[in-house]
Design a protein around this motif. Structure first.
Motif, PDB file in Angstrom:
ATOM      1  N   THR A   5       0.833  -1.208   0.000  1.00  0.00           N
ATOM      2  CA  THR A   5       0.000   0.000   0.000  1.00  0.00           C
ATOM      3  C   THR A   5       0.863   1.252   0.000  1.00  0.00           C
ATOM      4  OG1 THR A   5      -1.735  -1.188   1.211  1.00  0.00           O
ATOM      5  CG2 THR A   5      -1.845   1.211   1.228  1.00  0.00           C
ATOM      6  N   SER A   9       1.036   4.284  -2.885  1.00  0.00           N
ATOM      7  CA  SER A   9       0.543   5.618  -2.519  1.00  0.00           C
ATOM      8  C   SER A   9       1.646   6.600  -2.168  1.00  0.00           C
ATOM      9  CB  SER A   9      -0.421   5.501  -1.322  1.00  0.00           C
ATOM     10  OG  SER A   9      -1.448   4.582  -1.574  1.00  0.00           O
ATOM     11  N   ALA A  13       1.338  10.709  -1.497  1.00  0.00           N
ATOM     12  CA  ALA A  13       1.531  11.059  -0.092  1.00  0.00           C
ATOM     13  C   ALA A  13       2.707  12.026   0.075  1.00  0.00           C
ATOM     14  CB  ALA A  13       1.766   9.801   0.737  1.00  0.00           C
ATOM     15  N   TRP A  84      -7.676  10.129  -4.174  1.00  0.00           N
ATOM     16  CA  TRP A  84      -7.220   9.038  -3.320  1.00  0.00           C
ATOM     17  C   TRP A  84      -8.289   7.969  -3.148  1.00  0.00           C
ATOM     18  CZ3 TRP A  84      -3.675  10.475   1.393  1.00  0.00           C
ATOM     19  CH2 TRP A  84      -2.549  11.151   0.910  1.00  0.00           C
ATOM     20  N   LEU A  88      -8.694   4.160  -5.531  1.00  0.00           N
ATOM     21  CA  LEU A  88      -8.030   3.190  -4.661  1.00  0.00           C
ATOM     22  C   LEU A  88      -8.339   1.751  -5.061  1.00  0.00           C
ATOM     23  CD1 LEU A  88      -6.250   3.116  -2.042  1.00  0.00           C
ATOM     24  CD2 LEU A  88      -8.376   2.675  -0.801  1.00  0.00           C
ATOM     25  N   LYS A 115      -5.699  -1.058   3.061  1.00  0.00           N
ATOM     26  CA  LYS A 115      -5.813   0.050   2.122  1.00  0.00           C
ATOM     27  C   LYS A 115      -6.607   1.208   2.728  1.00  0.00           C
ATOM     28  CE  LYS A 115      -5.220  -1.990  -2.426  1.00  0.00           C
ATOM     29  NZ  LYS A 115      -4.310  -0.916  -2.868  1.00  0.00           N
ATOM     30  N   THR A 119      -4.227   4.522   4.102  1.00  0.00           N
ATOM     31  CA  THR A 119      -4.447   5.708   3.270  1.00  0.00           C
ATOM     32  C   THR A 119      -5.434   6.669   3.929  1.00  0.00           C
ATOM     33  OG1 THR A 119      -4.175   4.223   1.371  1.00  0.00           O
ATOM     34  CG2 THR A 119      -4.922   6.461   0.917  1.00  0.00           C
TER      35      THR A 119
END
Length: 358
Positions: A5, A9, A13, A84, A88, A115, A119
Motif C-alpha cells: 500500500t 501511494s 503522499a 485518493w 483506490l 488500504k 491511506t
C-alpha cells in the motif's frame, strides 16, 4: 500489505506532505506578526472607541489570504475523495492486480482494511493538521471579519477546527464506495464529486442550524444591526430601515439564521416592494415623521437620533441565531456525524468486497 500500500501511494503522499510542510512553514512565519499587529491595533483603538474602523481596515488588508486559505481547507477533502478514494479500488480492478494479492493467502477483508486504514489515516491527518493550522493563523482575522465571514458562518465554519478531518475521512471512504460500486475510475470520481458536494451543501442548509436549538431574541436598533435609514416616498412618508440579516447586537460572530423587524405589538413589519439597499440587509418601512423631529433631513436623517426615535416607538429586531460560543460543540457534533457516515460506508465497502467483488 502495508509495504504494498505504501509503494502504491507514496508518490501522492509525498506530494501532499511537501505542500503541507510549505503551508505550515509560511503560516508559522507570518502568524505571530499577524497576531501582534492585531493586538497592537486593539490596544490603540480601545481608548477612543474606534475598533470598528480598525476591524474594517485590518480585515480588508488580509482578506485575500484569508479567503485563499479558507478555500484550500474546503477543497482538500474533496481532492482526497477524488484522487485518493475513488481510484483506490478501481485501479486495482482495471489492472487486475487485486487477483495477485488474493492468491497470496491475503484475505479480501485484510486487503481492504489495510488500504482503507493506512491511506485513510494519512488523509485524515493531513486535513486535520491543515484545518487546525489555518484556524490558528486566522484567529485575529476571524475576530475582525465582517459578519458574513464570521467564524460561525457556513463557509468559514467548514474550514476551521476539526471538521475538515471528518470531511476528509468521509470523502475518502465515499470515493472508495463509489469505486467499488461502479468499478471504473472516471465514473467513480464523478459520482464522488456530485455526492460529496451535495452533502456538503445540505449540511449547513438543513442539518447544522438544528444541531442545537437556536436562540430567538429581540434587540434594539443600532449601528450593529442597522445599515442605513432612507426617507420613503414623499416628505413625511416614513423611513426605510435597512436591517442587517447577519448581525445582532452583543453577539459578535453569531450565525444569524433569520432577522426581521417587528412593531410594538410583535408583528413582522412588511417590506416595501422595489426597495434596495446595502447587501445582506432587508428593507422595512417604519411610519416615523420625516418632516420634523430626529428623522427629518434637517434633524440629521440616518443618525443615531433617528434610530433612537424608532426604538422609542417600539420597533425592534427579532433574530434567530446560533451564538459563537457554540463553535466547538458544533465542531464535535458535526465531526461525529461524518464519522458515523464514514463507518456506515466502510461497512458497505467490506460487505461489497467480500460478497460481490470479482
Amino acid at each position: 500489505m502495508i509495504w504494498l500500500t505504501w509503494r502504491q501511494s507514496r508518490g501522492s503522499a509525498a506530494t501532499l506532505a511537501a505542500v503541507l510542510v510549505v503551508l505550515i512553514a509560511v503560516l508559522a512565519l507570518t502568524g505571530p506578526g499577524l497576531a501582534s499587529r492585531y493586538g497592537a491595533g486593539i490596544a490603540g483603538c480601545t481608548p477612543d472607541n474606534t475598533c470598528d474602523d480598525f476591524f474594517d481596515r485590518f480585515f480588508d488588508e488580509y482578506q485575500l489570504p484569508f479567503l485563499a486559505l479558507t478555500l484550500v481547507v474546503l477543497i482538500l477533502p474533496a481532492l482526497v475523495g477524488l484522487f485518493w478514494g475513488a481510484p483506490l479500488i478501481t485501479r486495482e480492478l482495471e489492472a487486475g492486480t487485486y487477483l495477485l494479492v488474493w492468491n497470496q493467502s491475503v484475505t479480501r477483508g485484510r486487503w481492504l482494511a489495510v488500504k482503507l486504514g493506512l491511506t485513510g489515516l494519512v488523509a485524515m491527518a493531513a486535513a486535520g493538521v491543515c484545518g487546525l493550522v489555518v484556524t490558528w493563523w486566522s484567529d485575529p482575522l476571524d475576530k475582525s471579519a465582517v459578519p458574513e465571514l464570521a467564524q460561525m458562518s457556513p463557509l468559514v465554519f467548514s474550514a476551521r477546527g476539526i471538521a475538515p478531518m471528518g470531511y476528509a475521512a468521509f470523502a475518502f471512504v465515499l470515493g472508495v464506495s463509489a469505486g467499488v460500486l461502479v468499478r471504473r475510475t472516471l465514473p467513480a470520481m464523478a459520482l464522488t464529486l456530485v455526492a460529496f458536494a451535495t452533502i456538503q451543501l445540505a449540511m449547513p442548509l438543513l442539518v447544522r442550524p438544528h444541531l442545537m436549538p437556536p436562540v430567538t431574541s429581540t434587540f434594539e436598533l443600532g449601528r450593529t444591526n442597522v445599515n442605513g435609514l432612507v426617507p420613503q416616498g414623499q416628505a413625511g412618508g416614513g423611513t426605510q430601515v435597512f436591517l442587517s440579516t447577519s448581525a445582532v447586537p452583543g453577539h459578535a460572530g453569531a450565525w444569524v439564521l433569520s432577522s426581521d423587524l417587528v412593531d410594538p405589538s410583535g408583528r413582522t413589519v412588511v417590506g416595501r416592494d422595489g426597495a434596495s439597499g446595502p447587501s445582506s440587509t432587508i428593507a422595512r418601512s417604519v411610519p416615523v415623521s420625516t418632516t420634523s423631529g430626529p428623522c427629518a433631513p434637517s434633524g440629521g436623517l440616518g443618525t443615531d437620533a433617528c434610530t433612537a426615535e424608532i426604538n422609542r416607538l417600539g420597533y425592534r429586531q427579532q433574530a434567530t441565531y446560533q451564538p459563537l460560543e457554540r463553535f466547538w460543540p458544533f465542531q464535535w457534533i458535526e465531526t461525529g456525524i461524518y464519522a458515523l457516515l464514514t463507518l456506515g460506508l466502510t461497512w458497505r465497502c467490506f460487505r461489497r468486497v467480500r460478497r460481490g467483488l470479482s
